[in-house]
Design a protein around this motif. Structure first.
Motif, PDB file in Angstrom:
ATOM      1  N   ALA A  55       0.826  -1.210   0.000  1.00 29.40           N
ATOM      2  CA  ALA A  55       0.000   0.000   0.000  1.00 29.40           C
ATOM      3  C   ALA A  55       0.858   1.257   0.000  1.00 29.40           C
ATOM      4  O   ALA A  55       0.562   2.227  -0.711  1.00 29.40           O
ATOM      5  CB  ALA A  55      -0.923  -0.010   1.217  1.00 29.40           C
ATOM      6  N   PHE A  56       1.940   1.253   0.777  1.00 30.30           N
ATOM      7  CA  PHE A  56       2.826   2.415   0.816  1.00 30.30           C
ATOM      8  C   PHE A  56       3.473   2.650  -0.545  1.00 30.30           C
ATOM      9  O   PHE A  56       3.559   3.793  -1.021  1.00 30.30           O
ATOM     10  CB  PHE A  56       3.902   2.229   1.883  1.00 30.30           C
ATOM     11  CG  PHE A  56       4.985   3.275   1.826  1.00 30.30           C
ATOM     12  CD1 PHE A  56       4.750   4.553   2.281  1.00 30.30           C
ATOM     13  CD2 PHE A  56       6.228   2.978   1.276  1.00 30.30           C
ATOM     14  CE1 PHE A  56       5.736   5.535   2.211  1.00 30.30           C
ATOM     15  CE2 PHE A  56       7.218   3.935   1.193  1.00 30.30           C
ATOM     16  CZ  PHE A  56       6.975   5.226   1.670  1.00 30.30           C
ATOM     17  N   VAL A  57       3.950   1.579  -1.179  1.00 30.67           N
ATOM     18  CA  VAL A  57       4.590   1.697  -2.486  1.00 30.67           C
ATOM     19  C   VAL A  57       3.625   2.310  -3.497  1.00 30.67           C
ATOM     20  O   VAL A  57       3.978   3.226  -4.255  1.00 30.67           O
ATOM     21  CB  VAL A  57       5.088   0.326  -2.976  1.00 30.67           C
ATOM     22  CG1 VAL A  57       5.542   0.400  -4.429  1.00 30.67           C
ATOM     23  CG2 VAL A  57       6.230  -0.171  -2.089  1.00 30.67           C
ATOM     24  N   ALA A  58       2.381   1.821  -3.522  1.00 28.34           N
ATOM     25  CA  ALA A  58       1.400   2.343  -4.471  1.00 28.34           C
ATOM     26  C   ALA A  58       1.105   3.813  -4.209  1.00 28.34           C
ATOM     27  O   ALA A  58       0.961   4.605  -5.144  1.00 28.34           O
ATOM     28  CB  ALA A  58       0.119   1.523  -4.380  1.00 28.34           C
ATOM     29  N   ALA A  59       1.020   4.193  -2.929  1.00 24.78           N
ATOM     30  CA  ALA A  59       0.721   5.588  -2.582  1.00 24.78           C
ATOM     31  C   ALA A  59       1.887   6.508  -2.917  1.00 24.78           C
ATOM     32  O   ALA A  59       1.709   7.581  -3.507  1.00 24.78           O
ATOM     33  CB  ALA A  59       0.380   5.689  -1.096  1.00 24.78           C
ATOM     34  N   PHE A  60       3.100   6.111  -2.562  1.00 26.04           N
ATOM     35  CA  PHE A  60       4.266   6.963  -2.762  1.00 26.04           C
ATOM     36  C   PHE A  60       4.638   7.074  -4.230  1.00 26.04           C
ATOM     37  O   PHE A  60       5.238   8.057  -4.661  1.00 26.04           O
ATOM     38  CB  PHE A  60       5.442   6.417  -1.950  1.00 26.04           C
ATOM     39  CG  PHE A  60       6.619   7.351  -1.884  1.00 26.04           C
ATOM     40  CD1 PHE A  60       6.455   8.706  -1.677  1.00 26.04           C
ATOM     41  CD2 PHE A  60       7.910   6.863  -2.010  1.00 26.04           C
ATOM     42  CE1 PHE A  60       7.532   9.566  -1.607  1.00 26.04           C
ATOM     43  CE2 PHE A  60       9.002   7.721  -1.937  1.00 26.04           C
ATOM     44  CZ  PHE A  60       8.814   9.066  -1.736  1.00 26.04           C
ATOM     45  N   ARG A  61       4.258   6.058  -5.014  1.00 23.91           N
ATOM     46  CA  ARG A  61       4.573   6.116  -6.439  1.00 23.91           C
ATOM     47  C   ARG A  61       3.754   7.185  -7.150  1.00 23.91           C
ATOM     48  O   ARG A  61       4.169   7.709  -8.187  1.00 23.91           O
ATOM     49  CB  ARG A  61       4.344   4.745  -7.075  1.00 23.91           C
ATOM     50  CG  ARG A  61       4.756   4.648  -8.524  1.00 23.91           C
ATOM     51  CD  ARG A  61       5.062   3.217  -8.904  1.00 23.91           C
ATOM     52  NE  ARG A  61       6.368   2.792  -8.426  1.00 23.91           N
ATOM     53  CZ  ARG A  61       6.700   1.516  -8.193  1.00 23.91           C
ATOM     54  NH1 ARG A  61       5.803   0.568  -8.366  1.00 23.91           N
ATOM     55  NH2 ARG A  61       7.913   1.208  -7.789  1.00 23.91           N
ATOM     56  N   LEU A  62       2.612   7.555  -6.627  1.00 22.55           N
ATOM     57  CA  LEU A  62       1.770   8.552  -7.287  1.00 22.55           C
ATOM     58  C   LEU A  62       2.443   9.925  -7.368  1.00 22.55           C
ATOM     59  O   LEU A  62       2.567  10.480  -8.462  1.00 22.55           O
ATOM     60  CB  LEU A  62       0.414   8.646  -6.583  1.00 22.55           C
ATOM     61  CG  LEU A  62      -0.499   7.434  -6.774  1.00 22.55           C
ATOM     62  CD1 LEU A  62      -1.724   7.545  -5.890  1.00 22.55           C
ATOM     63  CD2 LEU A  62      -0.912   7.297  -8.238  1.00 22.55           C
ATOM     64  N   PRO A  63       2.908  10.516  -6.261  1.00 23.82           N
ATOM     65  CA  PRO A  63       3.607  11.801  -6.406  1.00 23.82           C
ATOM     66  C   PRO A  63       4.889  11.676  -7.205  1.00 23.82           C
ATOM     67  O   PRO A  63       5.263  12.600  -7.938  1.00 23.82           O
ATOM     68  CB  PRO A  63       3.875  12.241  -4.965  1.00 23.82           C
ATOM     69  CG  PRO A  63       3.778  11.007  -4.143  1.00 23.82           C
ATOM     70  CD  PRO A  63       2.767  10.139  -4.839  1.00 23.82           C
ATOM     71  N   ASN A  64       5.576  10.536  -7.108  1.00 19.91           N
ATOM     72  CA  ASN A  64       6.804  10.362  -7.884  1.00 19.91           C
ATOM     73  C   ASN A  64       6.509  10.286  -9.374  1.00 19.91           C
ATOM     74  O   ASN A  64       7.275  10.794 -10.200  1.00 19.91           O
ATOM     75  CB  ASN A  64       7.542   9.102  -7.429  1.00 19.91           C
ATOM     76  CG  ASN A  64       8.361   9.338  -6.183  1.00 19.91           C
ATOM     77  OD1 ASN A  64       8.963  10.392  -6.021  1.00 19.91           O
ATOM     78  ND2 ASN A  64       8.359   8.379  -5.272  1.00 19.91           N
ATOM     79  N   LEU A  65       5.392   9.646  -9.726  1.00 21.02           N
ATOM     80  CA  LEU A  65       5.008   9.569 -11.132  1.00 21.02           C
ATOM     81  C   LEU A  65       4.720  10.958 -11.682  1.00 21.02           C
ATOM     82  O   LEU A  65       5.262  11.362 -12.722  1.00 21.02           O
ATOM     83  CB  LEU A  65       3.770   8.683 -11.285  1.00 21.02           C
ATOM     84  CG  LEU A  65       3.103   8.694 -12.670  1.00 21.02           C
ATOM     85  CD1 LEU A  65       4.023   8.098 -13.715  1.00 21.02           C
ATOM     86  CD2 LEU A  65       1.778   7.934 -12.628  1.00 21.02           C
ATOM     87  N   PHE A  66       3.884  11.711 -10.998  1.00 22.57           N
ATOM     88  CA  PHE A  66       3.519  13.039 -11.488  1.00 22.57           C
ATOM     89  C   PHE A  66       4.701  14.008 -11.401  1.00 22.57           C
ATOM     90  O   PHE A  66       4.781  14.958 -12.181  1.00 22.57           O
ATOM     91  CB  PHE A  66       2.326  13.583 -10.708  1.00 22.57           C
ATOM     92  CG  PHE A  66       1.028  12.934 -11.079  1.00 22.57           C
ATOM     93  CD1 PHE A  66       0.427  13.216 -12.304  1.00 22.57           C
ATOM     94  CD2 PHE A  66       0.420  12.025 -10.235  1.00 22.57           C
ATOM     95  CE1 PHE A  66      -0.769  12.611 -12.659  1.00 22.57           C
ATOM     96  CE2 PHE A  66      -0.777  11.417 -10.581  1.00 22.57           C
ATOM     97  CZ  PHE A  66      -1.377  11.707 -11.797  1.00 22.57           C
ATOM     98  N   ARG A  67       5.620  13.771 -10.480  1.00 23.49           N
ATOM     99  CA  ARG A  67       6.814  14.616 -10.411  1.00 23.49           C
ATOM    100  C   ARG A  67       7.613  14.509 -11.705  1.00 23.49           C
ATOM    101  O   ARG A  67       8.167  15.488 -12.191  1.00 23.49           O
ATOM    102  CB  ARG A  67       7.680  14.181  -9.213  1.00 23.49           C
ATOM    103  CG  ARG A  67       8.908  15.049  -8.992  1.00 23.49           C
ATOM    104  CD  ARG A  67       9.789  14.458  -7.902  1.00 23.49           C
ATOM    105  NE  ARG A  67      10.458  13.256  -8.352  1.00 23.49           N
ATOM    106  CZ  ARG A  67      11.186  12.469  -7.564  1.00 23.49           C
ATOM    107  NH1 ARG A  67      11.300  12.746  -6.282  1.00 23.49           N
ATOM    108  NH2 ARG A  67      11.786  11.404  -8.041  1.00 23.49           N
TER     109      ARG A  67
END
Length: 516
Positions: free
Chosen positions: A43-55
């Protein structure tokens, strides 16, 4: 034209990126020990990947490719570069503020779109909750990327390269503190991420002011210069974000398999060490240098810079790739096998590390070849190439899953990485002529670097077979891995120097110039 010292710049950015990646290792070791592969880490990986993707889309990709060349051109021509940066700051801040608001509102939809396999179990609600906390990180990091672009264009690399260190310092400190107090470590970790983003932004903002460029928040204005920036940035964002998009596709494919998202995440973080140290350093330093040389009509200097950047990339990534392929199990076992991470997790992570290792040189060479296009403000061509690579990645990740299971995203990412390099290389040579072709010294040294790396990998593999029993002894496995690393280093640098793969004296000179 005041030239950027390429090798010195690589060393500066590489040093700070290495520091960040080493601390990142510590961060991942703590995550693996305190949290471990499972629903919470998924769950943490999926959540943290979102701002990293849009960054990647709104910050590093778009602004390294679009903003830096245009800002550098204005700086070189004394055409109000600070005013241009101020307009870009206002426009970016407004766009990312809007994105952050939308992301907070539609977080469940974002988690569903990137990790559909979570639907119906506890991971979905966890990921949505973590996402609401960490998503504002994109605002701070997007603005920090703009300030970093200003610093890089002026040849000041240290502060921008040092900023990511803060995230890892904050995260490691938070997890250790949370564990010592008996609290939930994951709670301390997720709340620390936006705080670290504020600290990173403050560091590069202050460094920009010390460089004599003062930017302040203001209302955005859509001027002709900003319209041109957006036209260049939109295709660049996808071209530069292809790796992140591929990771999200891989996460989506693996999300219905227990622990697979965690395994792929930990493997990805391991190969990110050499990718970050070399690839990011080369990309950051090479783009403004190529822009200035091409503007001045210095095609010979541009080709020299491209060739040395490629040489520097092979120098560190080929031996890293050989090590990942030859000895992944000892590496993963020593680094991660403790606490909540057991032997089955190690075997799975090691398999992914070896596959990602095969694609490592491609991921770095992309950072060398893309600036050829971006320095000319041509972002459409890399965009089309990225589109082909992403389609290939998706087809392989989905198509291979019935045959090889959860590891199909790793195979797809490495294959797509090499396809992207082939497209960039052939396209540049066909469209740009000799300035976009590596020189004779690159090829002369390149095959020697490859041969020495293969020799080192073979020795490491044989050494691992001979010392395999030591890796089952907790008190000896660290010394066994250290012995392998030292042996590999001696072979690589000793034989490499002897056969002319590189000259260590060149790096000593660069270090002396950097200290000066």
């Amino acid at each position: 034209m005041k030239p950027i010292k390429l090798l010195s710049g690589f060393v500066t950015v590489g040093f700070w990126t290495l520091a960040s990646r080493i601390l990142g290792f510590v961060r991942e070791i703590l995550i693996a020990a305190y949290i471990g592969p499972g629903p919470v880490l998924d769950a943490f990986v999926a959540a943290f990947r979102l701002p990293n993707l849009f960054r990647r889309f709104f910050a590093e990709g778009a602004f390294n490719a679009a903003f830096v060349p245009q800002f550098a051109d204005r700086l070189e021509a004394n055409e109000d570069a600070e005013g241009f940066a101020q307009q870009a700051f206002n426009l970016l801040a407004a766009a990312v503020l809007a994105l952050t608001g939308l992301g907070m509102v539609f977080m469940p939809a974002l988690v569903w779109a990137t990790a559909e396999g979570f639907v119906g179990d506890a991971r979905f609600d966890l990921a949505v909750g973590y996402g609401h906390i960490v998503f504002p990180y994109i605002l701070f990091m997007s603005l920090a990327a703009l300030f970093s672009g200003v610093l890089n264009a002026t040849g000041r690399f240290a502060a921008a390269a040092a900023a990511p260190v803060l995230l890892n310092i904050f995260a490691c400190s938070a997890m250790i503190t949370g564990a010592a107090l008996g609290h939930e470590v994951i709670t301390w970790l997720v709340w620390t991420i936006p705080v670290a983003g504020v600290a990173q932004l403050a560091l590069v903002w202050r460094a920009t002011e010390r460089a004599g460029i003062r930017l302040r928040p203001g209302l955005p204005r859509v001027t002709p210069a900003m319209r041109r920036l957006v036209r260049v940035a939109v295709p660049a964002a996808l071209a530069m974000g292809v790796t992140q998009v591929n990771l999200v596709v891989g996460q989506l494919v693996a999300s219905d398999i227990e622990n697979a998202v965690s395994w792929l995440f930990i493997a990805d973080r391991l190969y990110q060490l050499p990718l970050g140290v070399v690839g990011i350093a080369v990309g950051i330093v090479l783009l403004p240098d190529l822009t200035r040389r091409l503007r001045a009509g210095d095609d010979t200097g541009a080709r020299e810079g491209l060739s040395r950047a490629g040489e520097f990339s092979l120098l560190l990534t080929l031996p890293s790739a050989a090590a990942f392929i030859a000895v992944p199990v000892p590496l993963v076992s020593v680094l991660y096998e403790r606490g909540a991470t057991g032997p089955e997790d190690v075997a799975a992570i090691a398999l992914a590390v070896a596959i990602y290792g095969a694609g490592l040189p491609a991921f770095v060479l992309q950072k060398v070849l893309q600036p050829l296009y971006f320095a000319r403000q041509d972002t459409r061509t890399p965009f089309y190439y990225a589109l082909v690579a992403m389609i290939l990645n998706a087809v392989l990740a989905i198509g291979l899953k019935p045959l090889v299971g959860w590891v199909s995203p790793a195979i797809a990412a490495s294959t797509a990485g090499w396809a992207m390099v082939a497209l960039l290389w052939m396209g540049a040579g066909r469209r740009m002529g000799d300035v976009a072709r590596f020189d004779a010294r690159f090829f002369r040294r390149g095959w020697r670097i490859l041969a020495v790396s293969l020799l080192m990998g073979a020795v490491l593999h044989i050494g691992t077979l001979q010392l395999a029993w030591l890796f089952y002894l907790p008190s000896w496995r660290y010394l066994a891995l250290l012995g392998l690393i030292l042996t590999g280093a001696v072979i690589y640098f000793g034989v490499g120097q002897a056969v002319g793969a590189f000259r260590l004296a060149e790096f000593k000179k660069a270090l002396r110039r950097n200290r000066g």
